[in-house]
Design a protein around this motif. Structure first.
Motif, PDB file in Angstrom:
ATOM      1  N   ALA A  84      36.032  30.949  34.767  1.00  0.00           N
ATOM      2  CA  ALA A  84      37.233  31.595  35.303  1.00  0.00           C
ATOM      3  C   ALA A  84      37.813  32.589  34.297  1.00  0.00           C
ATOM      4  O   ALA A  84      38.258  33.686  34.671  1.00  0.00           O
ATOM      5  N   PHE A  85      37.806  32.221  33.031  1.00  0.00           N
ATOM      6  CA  PHE A  85      38.290  33.133  31.996  1.00  0.00           C
ATOM      7  C   PHE A  85      37.461  34.416  31.975  1.00  0.00           C
ATOM      8  O   PHE A  85      38.001  35.529  31.984  1.00  0.00           O
ATOM      9  N   VAL A  86      36.143  34.267  31.984  1.00  0.00           N
ATOM     10  CA  VAL A  86      35.262  35.438  31.942  1.00  0.00           C
ATOM     11  C   VAL A  86      35.417  36.275  33.210  1.00  0.00           C
ATOM     12  O   VAL A  86      35.541  37.507  33.148  1.00  0.00           O
ATOM     13  N   ARG A  87      35.445  35.617  34.377  1.00  0.00           N
ATOM     14  CA  ARG A  87      35.604  36.343  35.640  1.00  0.00           C
ATOM     15  C   ARG A  87      36.939  37.071  35.700  1.00  0.00           C
ATOM     16  O   ARG A  87      37.028  38.203  36.183  1.00  0.00           O
ATOM     17  N   GLY A  88      37.987  36.434  35.210  1.00  0.00           N
ATOM     18  CA  GLY A  88      39.306  37.072  35.208  1.00  0.00           C
ATOM     19  C   GLY A  88      39.323  38.337  34.378  1.00  0.00           C
ATOM     20  O   GLY A  88      39.880  39.361  34.795  1.00  0.00           O
ATOM     21  N   ASN A  89      38.709  38.275  33.217  1.00  0.00           N
ATOM     22  CA  ASN A  89      38.634  39.467  32.378  1.00  0.00           C
ATOM     23  C   ASN A  89      37.782  40.546  33.032  1.00  0.00           C
ATOM     24  O   ASN A  89      38.134  41.726  33.005  1.00  0.00           O
ATOM     25  N   ALA A  90      36.671  40.155  33.618  1.00  0.00           N
ATOM     26  CA  ALA A  90      35.801  41.118  34.289  1.00  0.00           C
ATOM     27  C   ALA A  90      36.521  41.777  35.470  1.00  0.00           C
ATOM     28  O   ALA A  90      36.399  42.987  35.677  1.00  0.00           O
ATOM     29  N   ALA A  91      37.282  41.002  36.217  1.00  0.00           N
ATOM     30  CA  ALA A  91      38.019  41.561  37.357  1.00  0.00           C
ATOM     31  C   ALA A  91      39.055  42.578  36.883  1.00  0.00           C
ATOM     32  O   ALA A  91      39.238  43.629  37.518  1.00  0.00           O
ATOM     33  N   SER A  92      39.716  42.290  35.776  1.00  0.00           N
ATOM     34  CA  SER A  92      40.695  43.234  35.232  1.00  0.00           C
ATOM     35  C   SER A  92      40.012  44.535  34.814  1.00  0.00           C
ATOM     36  O   SER A  92      40.522  45.629  35.072  1.00  0.00           O
ATOM     37  N   LEU A  93      38.860  44.411  34.163  1.00  0.00           N
ATOM     38  CA  LEU A  93      38.125  45.597  33.733  1.00  0.00           C
ATOM     39  C   LEU A  93      37.652  46.416  34.931  1.00  0.00           C
ATOM     40  O   LEU A  93      37.691  47.641  34.907  1.00  0.00           O
ATOM     41  N   GLU A  94      37.207  45.724  35.967  1.00  0.00           N
ATOM     42  CA  GLU A  94      36.755  46.432  37.170  1.00  0.00           C
ATOM     43  C   GLU A  94      37.909  47.186  37.822  1.00  0.00           C
ATOM     44  O   GLU A  94      37.747  48.324  38.246  1.00  0.00           O
ATOM     45  N   ALA A  95      39.078  46.550  37.900  1.00  0.00           N
ATOM     46  CA  ALA A  95      40.245  47.224  38.496  1.00  0.00           C
ATOM     47  C   ALA A  95      40.621  48.461  37.685  1.00  0.00           C
ATOM     48  O   ALA A  95      40.949  49.518  38.256  1.00  0.00           O
ATOM     49  N   GLU A  96      40.577  48.351  36.362  1.00  0.00           N
ATOM     50  CA  GLU A  96      40.887  49.507  35.520  1.00  0.00           C
ATOM     51  C   GLU A  96      39.852  50.605  35.704  1.00  0.00           C
ATOM     52  O   GLU A  96      40.201  51.786  35.796  1.00  0.00           O
TER      53      GLU A  96
END
Length: 106
Positions: A27-39
């Motif tokens: 979840a930590f890794v996915r959360g960071n990846a989702a933030s990067l994708e949105a940016e």
């Protein structure tokens, strides 16, 4: 999940804890990846990267901080050592995740 469970094997954790560790880390890794994708999507849509956006918002931030409504945020944002790039944020969070796992294993 398989490789994470293998990495946890033999550390004295029960099955429930092992699965919780795996899900929390994922979840930590996915959360960071989702933030990067949105940016990244925002940059593609607007052509404005994070640095340019910050520069464009400088007057807004200055007024917000001068208002006195957010003194803690203003103080932190004014620090020259501030580092808020995605790599440093991810590294910090991952280190805390691993520190917590180390404490749990002990």
């Amino acid at each position: 999940m398989e490789w994470m469970l293998r990495a946890l094997a033999g550390l004295g954790l029960d099955a429930n804890t092992m699965l919780h560790v795996c899900v929390s880390m994922a979840a930590f890794v996915r959360g960071n990846a989702a933030s990067l994708e949105a940016e990244a999507q925002a940059i593609r849509d607007t052509g404005v990267d994070d640095d340019a956006w910050i520069v464009g918002q400088a007057r807004t931030f200055a007024a917000l901080f001068a208002s006195g409504a957010y003194p803690a945020l203003a103080s932190v944002m004014a620090r020259p050592e501030l580092e808020l790039d995605p790599d440093s944020v991810f590294a910090f969070g991952l280190e805390r995740q691993l520190d917590g796992l180390e404490a749990l294993i002990r």
